[in-house]
Design a protein around this motif. Sequence first.
Motif, short mmCIF file in Angstrom:
data_model
loop_
_atom_site.label_atom_id
_atom_site.label_comp_id
_atom_site.label_asym_id
_atom_site.label_seq_id
_atom_site.Cartn_x
_atom_site.Cartn_y
_atom_site.Cartn_z
N ALA A 124 -33.59 -24.33 -26.36
CA ALA A 124 -33.07 -22.98 -26.15
C ALA A 124 -32.32 -23.00 -24.84
CB ALA A 124 -34.20 -21.96 -26.11
N ALA A 125 -31.07 -22.50 -24.83
CA ALA A 125 -30.26 -22.55 -23.62
C ALA A 125 -30.97 -21.83 -22.48
CB ALA A 125 -28.90 -21.92 -23.87
N GLY A 126 -31.02 -22.48 -21.34
CA GLY A 126 -31.66 -21.90 -20.17
C GLY A 126 -30.70 -21.84 -19.01
N ASP A 127 -31.23 -21.87 -17.80
CA ASP A 127 -30.40 -21.72 -16.62
C ASP A 127 -29.31 -22.78 -16.52
OD1 ASP A 127 -31.93 -19.59 -15.92
OD2 ASP A 127 -33.19 -20.69 -14.53
N PRO A 166 -14.91 -29.91 -24.06
CA PRO A 166 -16.08 -29.08 -24.40
C PRO A 166 -17.36 -29.87 -24.22
CG PRO A 166 -14.39 -28.92 -26.10
CD PRO A 166 -13.97 -30.03 -25.19
N VAL A 167 -18.35 -29.23 -23.64
CA VAL A 167 -19.65 -29.89 -23.48
C VAL A 167 -20.37 -29.89 -24.81
CG1 VAL A 167 -19.86 -29.24 -21.07
CG2 VAL A 167 -20.78 -27.73 -22.83
N GLY A 168 -21.18 -30.91 -25.01
CA GLY A 168 -22.03 -30.92 -26.21
C GLY A 168 -23.05 -29.81 -26.09
N ALA A 169 -23.02 -28.91 -27.03
CA ALA A 169 -23.90 -27.75 -26.94
C ALA A 169 -25.36 -28.15 -27.00
CB ALA A 169 -23.58 -26.76 -28.06
N ASP A 170 -25.66 -29.37 -27.49
CA ASP A 170 -27.05 -29.79 -27.63
C ASP A 170 -27.51 -30.69 -26.49
OD1 ASP A 170 -27.40 -28.39 -29.97
OD2 ASP A 170 -26.72 -30.04 -31.23
N VAL A 171 -26.63 -30.99 -25.54
CA VAL A 171 -27.04 -31.84 -24.42
C VAL A 171 -27.97 -31.05 -23.51
CG1 VAL A 171 -26.26 -33.12 -22.40
CG2 VAL A 171 -24.96 -33.24 -24.53
N ILE A 172 -29.10 -31.66 -23.17
CA ILE A 172 -30.12 -30.98 -22.36
C ILE A 172 -29.76 -31.09 -20.89
CG2 ILE A 172 -32.57 -30.98 -21.76
CD1 ILE A 172 -33.07 -32.21 -24.57
N ARG A 173 -29.99 -30.00 -20.15
CA ARG A 173 -29.67 -29.94 -18.73
C ARG A 173 -30.86 -29.38 -17.96
NH1 ARG A 173 -25.70 -28.23 -21.87
NH2 ARG A 173 -23.67 -29.26 -21.74
N PRO A 174 -30.89 -29.62 -16.65
CA PRO A 174 -31.95 -28.99 -15.84
C PRO A 174 -31.94 -27.47 -16.02
CG PRO A 174 -30.82 -30.67 -14.56
CD PRO A 174 -30.04 -30.51 -15.84
N GLY A 175 -33.10 -26.90 -16.17
CA GLY A 175 -33.22 -25.46 -16.38
C GLY A 175 -33.34 -25.06 -17.83
N ASP A 176 -32.98 -25.96 -18.75
CA ASP A 176 -33.11 -25.65 -20.17
C ASP A 176 -34.59 -25.54 -20.56
OD1 ASP A 176 -30.43 -25.57 -20.53
OD2 ASP A 176 -30.27 -27.44 -21.64
N THR A 177 -34.84 -24.79 -21.59
CA THR A 177 -36.20 -24.62 -22.11
C THR A 177 -36.31 -25.29 -23.47
OG1 THR A 177 -36.42 -22.51 -20.95
CG2 THR A 177 -37.96 -22.94 -22.75
N LEU A 178 -37.35 -26.10 -23.64
CA LEU A 178 -37.55 -26.86 -24.88
C LEU A 178 -38.87 -26.45 -25.52
CD1 LEU A 178 -36.68 -30.43 -23.51
CD2 LEU A 178 -35.12 -28.78 -24.54
N SER A 179 -38.93 -26.65 -26.82
CA SER A 179 -40.20 -26.51 -27.54
C SER A 179 -40.41 -27.76 -28.39
CB SER A 179 -40.19 -25.25 -28.41
OG SER A 179 -39.17 -25.32 -29.40
N LEU A 180 -41.64 -28.24 -28.40
CA LEU A 180 -41.98 -29.46 -29.14
C LEU A 180 -43.01 -29.14 -30.21
CD1 LEU A 180 -42.55 -32.01 -26.19
CD2 LEU A 180 -40.40 -31.38 -27.28
N THR A 181 -42.87 -29.79 -31.36
CA THR A 181 -43.91 -29.80 -32.38
C THR A 181 -44.23 -31.25 -32.68
OG1 THR A 181 -43.04 -27.75 -33.33
CG2 THR A 181 -44.59 -29.01 -34.68
N ILE A 182 -45.51 -31.60 -32.57
CA ILE A 182 -45.93 -33.00 -32.75
C ILE A 182 -46.94 -33.08 -33.88
CG2 ILE A 182 -46.98 -35.03 -31.63
CD1 ILE A 182 -46.10 -33.83 -28.94
N TRP A 183 -46.62 -33.90 -34.88
CA TRP A 183 -47.53 -34.15 -36.00
C TRP A 183 -48.19 -35.52 -35.79
CZ3 TRP A 183 -43.00 -31.55 -36.74
CH2 TRP A 183 -43.06 -30.33 -37.43
N GLU A 184 -49.53 -35.57 -36.08
CA GLU A 184 -50.25 -36.84 -35.98
C GLU A 184 -50.87 -37.17 -37.33
OE1 GLU A 184 -52.51 -37.45 -32.23
OE2 GLU A 184 -52.08 -35.32 -31.89
N ASN A 185 -50.79 -38.44 -37.67
CA ASN A 185 -51.23 -38.88 -38.99
C ASN A 185 -52.71 -39.24 -39.00
OD1 ASN A 185 -50.91 -39.50 -41.70
ND2 ASN A 185 -50.30 -41.63 -41.30
N VAL A 186 -53.52 -38.41 -38.33
CA VAL A 186 -54.98 -38.60 -38.31
C VAL A 186 -55.63 -37.22 -38.31
CG1 VAL A 186 -54.97 -40.85 -37.14
CG2 VAL A 186 -54.94 -38.74 -35.79
N ASP A 187 -56.91 -37.17 -38.70
CA ASP A 187 -57.60 -35.89 -38.74
C ASP A 187 -57.96 -35.38 -37.35
OD1 ASP A 187 -57.45 -35.79 -41.48
OD2 ASP A 187 -59.37 -36.82 -41.77
N ASP A 188 -58.26 -36.32 -36.45
CA ASP A 188 -58.67 -35.93 -35.10
C ASP A 188 -57.69 -36.57 -34.11
OD1 ASP A 188 -59.98 -34.98 -32.95
OD2 ASP A 188 -61.67 -36.41 -33.04
#
Length: 346
Positions: A131-134, A45-67
């Motif tokens: 999110a699973a993609g192509d 079985p493939v790891g369901a979380d392994v990223i492959r070409p065609g997959d779609t990702l979303s990122l959330t980035i927090w920064e520890n500064v006001d600007d």
Amino acid sequence: MKELLAGSVEDSGSTHIVAVDARVAREASKSPTLGFSADFVTAGPVGADVIRPGDTLSLTIWENVDDGLLTNQGLNATGLSELQVDDEGFIFVPYAGRIRATGNTPDALRLAITDKLKDQTPDPQVLVARAAGDGATVSVLGNTGAQGVFPIERPTRTLSAMLARAGGVAVDPETAQITVTRHGRTGSVWLKDLYSNPRMDIALRGGDVILVEKDTRTFTALGATGAQTRIDFDTPNLTALEAIARVGGLNTNLADPKGVFILRDEPAPVAAAVLRKPGLQGSQRMAYVLDLTQPDGIFNARDFVIRDGDTIYVTEAPYVQWQKTLSVLTGTASSANAISSVAGGG
């Protein structure tokens, strides 16, 4: 029956006439079975979380500064949605550049992005969602509850689970055949074998094509049977005895139980084993003869497996042929008498 026997190889014909006994039934019943090759079966079985070409990702980035580098004024987090992994396996993240995503889990990619950003903004915190993609989908076609493209997710990493996800099969489970195509290679299995043999419940790979179809095999019944027609198989393995029963059995008024023929073109390896003639080349025309009056005739018919394209021909009993001949003679004499009567009356 004489006409069939006259076409035998022994009489300079092209057909081998073979009386069926236990050995012949065993050798003639050998045929390729459905199943998946080792390449399919041993793939884990493939790891369901392994990223492959065609997959779609979303990122959330927090920064520890006001600007921060990426955040708007007054906010300390920014979201980057629908980042598609390109054909080379990379994504682009502002201030981090092109980062290889393929082969990483979301957590490993998170660490890689964090490492790229930490020299430019203090203590960045990154969240990666996939999110699973192509690159992590399979296509399901044919007689299923729902056809379409489905992602390989944790609950659907095996063939049976994906079939369930697609709504199951929409044909008789006894005759449902499942075919998987992967990188130009194909394997097939009966649905009932898929559930009875765990080894056939193979792990899926991105790009797999799953086809569900009804068994298309048929055999033809001719001669002194209850029906003369082409019949669909209703089970993966059909014996001569079951096939005869499917067409209503032998016609009790016409059939010769000593003359039940199964006609087929036999592959050279099987024909060589049946005839005990090693070295045969090319397919051979075979006429297998079942004698249902013999003590083991019914058993041999029960053990003889019918294959796609077979013809079952039941000959007429000798007394039936004699009755037909007598009927013709009697009919001719009656007609002559009738003509004479008319002539005499005139």
